[in-house]
Structures are given as structure tokens and as C-alpha cells.
Design an enzyme around this catalytic site. Structure first.
Site, PDB file in Angstrom:
ATOM      1  N   PHE A   1      -0.137  10.770   8.337  1.00  0.00           N
ATOM      2  CA  PHE A   1      -0.800   9.481   8.469  1.00  0.00           C
ATOM      3  C   PHE A   1      -2.073   9.445   7.620  1.00  0.00           C
ATOM      4  CE2 PHE A   1      -3.476   6.293  10.466  1.00  0.00           C
ATOM      5  CZ  PHE A   1      -2.592   5.217  10.463  1.00  0.00           C
TER       6      PHE A   1
ATOM      7  N   ASP B   1       6.755   3.830   3.582  1.00  0.00           N
ATOM      8  CA  ASP B   1       6.908   4.813   4.665  1.00  0.00           C
ATOM      9  C   ASP B   1       8.377   4.806   5.092  1.00  0.00           C
ATOM     10  OD1 ASP B   1       6.579   6.503   6.821  1.00  0.00           O
ATOM     11  OD2 ASP B   1       5.460   5.089   8.036  1.00  0.00           O
TER      12      ASP B   1
ATOM     13  N   ASP C   1       0.812  -1.215   0.000  1.00  0.00           N
ATOM     14  CA  ASP C   1       0.000   0.000   0.000  1.00  0.00           C
ATOM     15  C   ASP C   1       0.849   1.270   0.000  1.00  0.00           C
ATOM     16  OD1 ASP C   1       0.912  -0.503   2.578  1.00  0.00           O
ATOM     17  OD2 ASP C   1      -1.067  -0.520   3.515  1.00  0.00           O
TER      18      ASP C   1
ATOM     19  N   ASP D   1      -5.168   1.362   7.000  1.00  0.00           N
ATOM     20  CA  ASP D   1      -6.053   1.359   8.160  1.00  0.00           C
ATOM     21  C   ASP D   1      -5.521   2.210   9.302  1.00  0.00           C
ATOM     22  OD1 ASP D   1      -3.896  -0.571   8.784  1.00  0.00           O
ATOM     23  OD2 ASP D   1      -5.069  -0.920  10.609  1.00  0.00           O
TER      24      ASP D   1
HETATM   25  P1  IMP Z   1       7.159   0.947   6.343  1.00  0.00           P
HETATM   26  O1  IMP Z   1       7.712  -0.395   6.718  1.00  0.00           O
HETATM   27  O2  IMP Z   1       7.455   1.991   7.375  1.00  0.00           O
HETATM   28  O3  IMP Z   1       7.532   1.392   4.950  1.00  0.00           O
HETATM   29  O4  IMP Z   1       5.608   0.882   6.412  1.00  0.00           O
HETATM   30  C1  IMP Z   1       4.958  -0.102   5.840  1.00  0.00           C
HETATM   31  C2  IMP Z   1       3.604  -0.366   6.431  1.00  0.00           C
HETATM   32  O5  IMP Z   1       3.206   0.535   7.482  1.00  0.00           O
HETATM   33  C3  IMP Z   1       2.635  -0.167   5.331  1.00  0.00           C
HETATM   34  O6  IMP Z   1       2.511  -1.359   4.603  1.00  0.00           O
HETATM   35  C4  IMP Z   1       1.381   0.202   6.060  1.00  0.00           C
HETATM   36  O7  IMP Z   1       0.685  -0.969   6.412  1.00  0.00           O
HETATM   37  C5  IMP Z   1       1.853   0.891   7.300  1.00  0.00           C
HETATM   38  N1  IMP Z   1       1.761   2.362   7.128  1.00  0.00           N
HETATM   39  C6  IMP Z   1       2.759   3.228   6.863  1.00  0.00           C
HETATM   40  N2  IMP Z   1       2.300   4.483   6.742  1.00  0.00           N
HETATM   41  C7  IMP Z   1       0.965   4.407   6.946  1.00  0.00           C
HETATM   42  C8  IMP Z   1      -0.092   5.394   6.948  1.00  0.00           C
HETATM   43  O8  IMP Z   1       0.098   6.606   6.714  1.00  0.00           O
HETATM   44  N3  IMP Z   1      -1.332   4.917   7.206  1.00  0.00           N
HETATM   45  C9  IMP Z   1      -1.606   3.603   7.453  1.00  0.00           C
HETATM   46  N4  IMP Z   1      -0.658   2.661   7.433  1.00  0.00           N
HETATM   47  C10 IMP Z   1       0.617   3.063   7.202  1.00  0.00           C
HETATM   48 MG    MG Z   2       0.978  -2.826   5.242  1.00  0.00          MG
END
Ligand code: IMP
Ligand code: MG
Length: 188
Positions: free
Chosen positions: A157, A107, A104, A164
Site C-alpha cells: 500500500f 492495482d 494514479d 491517499d
Molecule cells: P484498482 O481498481 O484495484 O486497480 O485500484 C484503483 C484505485 O484504487 C486507484 O485508482 C487508487 O485510487 C486506489 N489504490 C490502489 N492501490 C492503492 C495504494 O497502494 N494506495 C492508495 N490507493 C490505492
Molecule cells: Mg483512484
């Protein structure tokens, strides 16, 4: 635009259904062209990419195989704590396959980094690329980036279209920011 029961909890809508759909039209065209002659396996990161994966695969005009990985990245209220767990004892055999990981949002990048590492070390793929619908504009410690991105967004966020907050809002057909009072006092 269709309505959902909890759309009123949004402060603002960043991308509406038409914008998401037309970007998916463009990117699925691009992916169909790029992987037309490949043995493609799409690896969908659950649960966040459920809506995105459905939107993408329904538009593809090429043959592909679909696998899902259940991945949890631990979140405090609205920030990643950086721990990533792949809930799969046995990873799929992807020998000779071109792999497109679908998630999705990009981040911190720790989720994709961990998934790429596991796939490369345990699944023997021919090549691995990534597609995320959203990519936050921010500094990161990881040295990877998605090859296909729907939209670049500011570092805030977001919910909707699979994303979610405490398990809710995945069903929204739009992507937006939650009202501050909803984060402070989530309803059931
Ligand atoms: P990362 O590992 O920090 O890149 O984040 C990955 C996961 O964190 C994503 O697959 C999302 O499920 C969740 N995530 C990151 N940012 C958001 C946000 O703004 N809203 C909701 N879920 C998020
Ligand atoms: Mg995720």
C-alpha cells in the site's frame, strides 16, 4: 526535495520528486510523439490522478482536451473491495477522439476496466489507451493493462503524489509506504 508536514509518517520513500519528474519527462515526450497527429482527449480519474494529470499535461507539447471523471473504488483499510462507482450521470461525447485515461495506480485493474467499458459503450471514442504512474506486480483477474506505466512496484500500500490513505497524504511530493503504526492509529 521539498518537505511536507506529514512526510514523517512514511516508513520509506520509493520514488522521490526528482525520480517522478524525470520519469514524467520521458513519458510525456513519448505521449507527445504518439498523439501529435491525433485529436486527443485526456480522461483523468479523480481524485487519485490529480497530481499526475497536472504533471503530465504541463509537459505535453501537443493539443488536447481534458475531461475528469470522479471514480470511487471502495477500499477497506488498505485493500480494494472491488466495487467501482463512476459518479457521472452523463459521460462526455468522445466521437472521433483518441482517449488517454490517466490514473494514479493499476492495482486490481477493476477501475480501469470499468472506465474503459463505460467510455467504449457510451462515448463512441476512436481508440482508448491508459496511462498509470504505478503498476503493482500481482496476478489479476482483468484482461487489460495500461499502455504507459511510470513505475512497476511490489504489491504494497502506497501514498503520496495523489495516492491517499483515508483522504490524506495526496499532497506528498514523493511516493512511499506508510509506517504500520500510522495505519493502526491514523491521526486526524
Ligand atoms: P484498482 O481498481 O484495484 O486497480 O485500484 C484503483 C484505485 O484504487 C486507484 O485508482 C487508487 O485510487 C486506489 N489504490 C490502489 N492501490 C492503492 C495504494 O497502494 N494506495 C492508495 N490507493 C490505492
Ligand atoms: Mg483512484
Amino acid at each position: 526535495m521539498s518537505t511536507n508536514d506529514n512526510i514523517n509518517d512514511l516508513e520509506s520513500v520509493l520514488f522521490n520528486e526528482d525520480e517522478i519528474n524525470s520519469r514524467l519527462d520521458e513519458l510525456s515526450e513519448c505521449i507527445s510523439k504518439q498523439y501529435g497527429k491525433s485529436k486527443l482527449t485526456i480522461v483523468s480519474i479523480m481524485n487519485g490522478s490529480l497530481m499526475l494529470t497536472a504533471g503530465l499535461i504541463s509537459r505535453l507539447r501537443i493539443a488536447f482536451d481534458l475531461r475528469c471523471l470522479n471514480v470511487e473504488s471502495y477500499y477497506g483499510e488498505t485493500k480494494s473491495k472491488g466495487d467501482v462507482f463512476i459518479n457521472s450521470k452523463k459521460m462526455p461525447d468522445l466521437s472521433g477522439r483518441s482517449v488517454l485515461i490517466v490514473d494514479d495506480i493499476f492495482d486490481t485493474g477493476k477501475t480501469l476496466k470499468e472506465v474503459i467499458k463505460r467510455i467504449n459503450s457510451e462515448c463512441n471514442p476512436l481508440e482508448v489507451s491508459c496511462f498509470t504512474l504505478l503498476k503493482k506486480k500481482k496476478q489479476r483477474q482483468v484482461n487489460i493493462a495500461p499502455d504507459f506505466v511510470g513505475f512497476e512496484v511490489e504489491d504494497s500500500f502506497l501514498v503520496g503524489y495523489g495516492l491517499d490513505y483515508q483522504g490524506r497524504y495526496r499532497n506528498l511530493s514523493v511516493i512511499g509506504n506508510l509506517k504500520k503504526e500510522v495505519i493502526a492509529n491514523p491521526s486526524t
